[in-house]
Design a protein around this motif. Structure first.
Motif, PDB file in Angstrom:
ATOM      1  N   GLY A 203      -1.019  -5.601  -5.647  1.00 47.01           N
ATOM      2  CA  GLY A 203       0.084  -4.680  -5.418  1.00 47.01           C
ATOM      3  C   GLY A 203      -0.315  -3.564  -4.481  1.00 47.01           C
ATOM      4  O   GLY A 203      -1.423  -3.519  -3.933  1.00 47.01           O
ATOM      5  N   GLN A 204       0.580  -2.617  -4.307  1.00 47.72           N
ATOM      6  CA  GLN A 204       0.329  -1.492  -3.431  1.00 47.72           C
ATOM      7  C   GLN A 204      -0.602  -0.490  -4.110  1.00 47.72           C
ATOM      8  O   GLN A 204      -0.627  -0.372  -5.328  1.00 47.72           O
ATOM      9  N   GLN A 209      -0.117  10.830  -8.187  1.00 55.61           N
ATOM     10  CA  GLN A 209       0.776  11.051  -9.325  1.00 55.61           C
ATOM     11  C   GLN A 209       0.896   9.792 -10.178  1.00 55.61           C
ATOM     12  O   GLN A 209       0.882   9.864 -11.411  1.00 55.61           O
ATOM     13  N   GLU A 210       1.015   8.634  -9.537  1.00 52.54           N
ATOM     14  CA  GLU A 210       1.117   7.378 -10.291  1.00 52.54           C
ATOM     15  C   GLU A 210      -0.152   7.121 -11.091  1.00 52.54           C
ATOM     16  O   GLU A 210      -0.096   6.652 -12.232  1.00 52.54           O
ATOM     17  N   SER A 397       2.722  -9.277  -8.120  1.00 52.61           N
ATOM     18  CA  SER A 397       2.608  -7.894  -7.715  1.00 52.61           C
ATOM     19  C   SER A 397       3.976  -7.278  -7.474  1.00 52.61           C
ATOM     20  O   SER A 397       4.219  -6.130  -7.813  1.00 52.61           O
ATOM     21  N   ALA A 398       4.884  -8.028  -6.888  1.00 54.03           N
ATOM     22  CA  ALA A 398       6.202  -7.475  -6.624  1.00 54.03           C
ATOM     23  C   ALA A 398       6.921  -7.143  -7.917  1.00 54.03           C
ATOM     24  O   ALA A 398       7.512  -6.075  -8.075  1.00 54.03           O
ATOM     25  N   SER A 399       6.853  -8.076  -8.863  1.00 59.47           N
ATOM     26  CA  SER A 399       7.510  -7.804 -10.136  1.00 59.47           C
ATOM     27  C   SER A 399       6.820  -6.662 -10.853  1.00 59.47           C
ATOM     28  O   SER A 399       7.447  -5.902 -11.577  1.00 59.47           O
ATOM     29  N   GLY A 400       5.489  -6.538 -10.665  1.00 64.37           N
ATOM     30  CA  GLY A 400       4.770  -5.444 -11.287  1.00 64.37           C
ATOM     31  C   GLY A 400       5.225  -4.120 -10.733  1.00 64.37           C
ATOM     32  O   GLY A 400       5.379  -3.136 -11.465  1.00 64.37           O
TER      33      GLY A 400
END
Length: 418
Positions: A203-204, A209-210, A397-400
């Motif tokens: 993923g990205q 903050q995340e 990753s996209a769904s995550g």
């Protein structure tokens, strides 16, 4: 056992059954039947003639050519293909064949549905067996969760997906569960760990903050369930990822106290201690001379805990140099090493600044120090013996990312809680 494998097995059995039974279903063919019947008629006629010839010299003259003709006919009959079984016998054979294949098919299907799933787990470790079980249960648990829409059903779906390594599914399931009840320790810590490892799963990268929000989920889970081994394990891995080795070590040691059989943290603890020993002469001396009996962190082992000692500095020095009871003496210890070791023991005493490290949320994003502890080891989802470092979760990753955005409400409501 997957549906595709069961269908393939069924096709193979059907093909084998057809090969055996189709010949019995076709009419019986006997191409030389007419020739055989003609030869048998000639043979029977010759036998009749031979029986009517008298046993005289004149009869012998007539008998010889008839016997020669009979011998030729018998030889021709022997050269013909064997006569097929009569229809009644063929029917019995076909019925037995059908019954045998029916029993074999029933036994195969019964084994495929009962024994074969157990055979899949033979010869593999507990972690692999757990993944196989999760893979078998995952489709049904997913459907049940999407139908029931309860926290328990979402957790069961998330646990199975987490065990199997389907981290995108696990993230979605735990997110939905926390929307219903935001104070569940296991979904909190696993969701936080999945978010914290999002980049290593394809993923990205996380923003500052995340990363803080992901850590807040793990910390909150540890505060809600401090005596659950997985809470301390995942907290330790998260702290290492932020470069907080001392606090991570305290959490990982707590994990080993809660689960003495757990081996998921051993490699990381060794890495942290190796790095500490190389930077601290006192820890280097302790590891070389004391850790084998008193434990790698002084919590006790064959010898008593050094973190609960009430000895004075002079008394401890005397025992170290002269020994006592089953403890060996170390008279050759250099003064500098002895003083460093005594300083370390004093730091470990209750009430001292170095006695324990509280796990507080780091104020910055995960550090990238190049240290092996902060890379592969810290990127492990080791609560179930799983390692997703550097692995792409198969298009998850996209769904995550989508689930991470959906979890923002849950995260904001949780991260301010103790």
């Amino acid at each position: 056992m997957s549906l595709g494998l069961m269908l393939l097995l069924g096709l193979m059995l059907a093909a084998a059954l057809a090969l055996v039974l189709l010949p019995y279903a076709r009419p019986v063919l006997d191409p030389p039947a007419e020739q055989r019947a003609a030869l048998e008629a000639q043979r029977d006629d010759l036998y009749t003639q031979l029986r009517q010839i008298p046993d005289t010299d004149a009869g012998d003259v007539v008998r010889l050519p008839l016997e020669a003709r009979a011998a030729r006919i018998l030889r021709q009959l022997d050269e013909l293909p064997a006569t097929p079984p009569p229809p009644q016998a063929q029917g019995r054979s076909a019925a037995l064949a059908r019954a045998g294949w029916g029993v074999a098919l029933a036994l195969t299907l019964a084994g495929a549905l009962t024994l074969f799933p157990a055979w899949q787990k033979l010869g593999i470790g507990a972690a692999e067996a757990s993944q196989v079980t999760a893979a078998q249960q995952l489709p049904g648990l997913r459907s049940a969760a999407q139908s029931a829409k309860s926290a328990a059903s979402y957790n069961a779906w998330g646990d199975a997906a987490f065990q199997q390594g389907s981290y995108g599914e696990a993230l979605r399931a735990y997110t939905e569960s926390l929307k219903l009840d935001p104070r569940q320790p296991q979904p909190l810590r696993r969701l936080g760990t999945l978010l914290l490892n999002r980049e290593s799963m394809g993923g990205q990268p996380l923003g500052e903050q995340e990363a803080g929000q992901a850590f807040a989920l793990i910390r909150t889970a540890a505060s809600l369930a401090p005596d659950e081994p997985e809470s301390q394990l995942l907290l330790g891995y998260a702290l290492v990822k932020f470069g907080e080795e001392e606090q991570a070590l305290a959490a990982l040691e707590r994990y080993r106290e809660l689960d003495p059989q757990g081996r998921d943290a051993d490699e990381l603890i060794s890495s942290i201690r190796s790095a500490q020993n190389s930077a601290s002469p006192a820890l280097e001396v302790y590891s070389a001379s004391c850790a084998s009996c008193h434990g790698p962190a002084g919590n006790g082992g064959l010898g008593p805990s050094l973190r609960e000692s009430n000895l004075t500095r002079d008394a401890a020095a005397q025992i170290i140099v002269q020994g006592r009871a089953s403890m060996p003496a170390f008279p050759d210890l250099k003064d500098a090493d002895l003083n460093a070791l005594l300083d370390l023991l004093q730091e470990w005493q209750p009430g001292s600044a170095g006695a324990s490290a509280s796990a507080t949320a780091p104020s910055s994003a995960p550090s990238d120090t190049g240290n092996s502890m902060n890379n592969e080891s810290a990127g492990s989802l080791s609560g179930n013996g799983l390692n997703v470092t550097g692995q792409n979760a198969g298009g998850q990753s996209a769904s995550g990312q989508e689930s991470a955005s959906q979890a923002s409400a849950s995260q904001s409501s949780v991260q301010e809680r103790p």
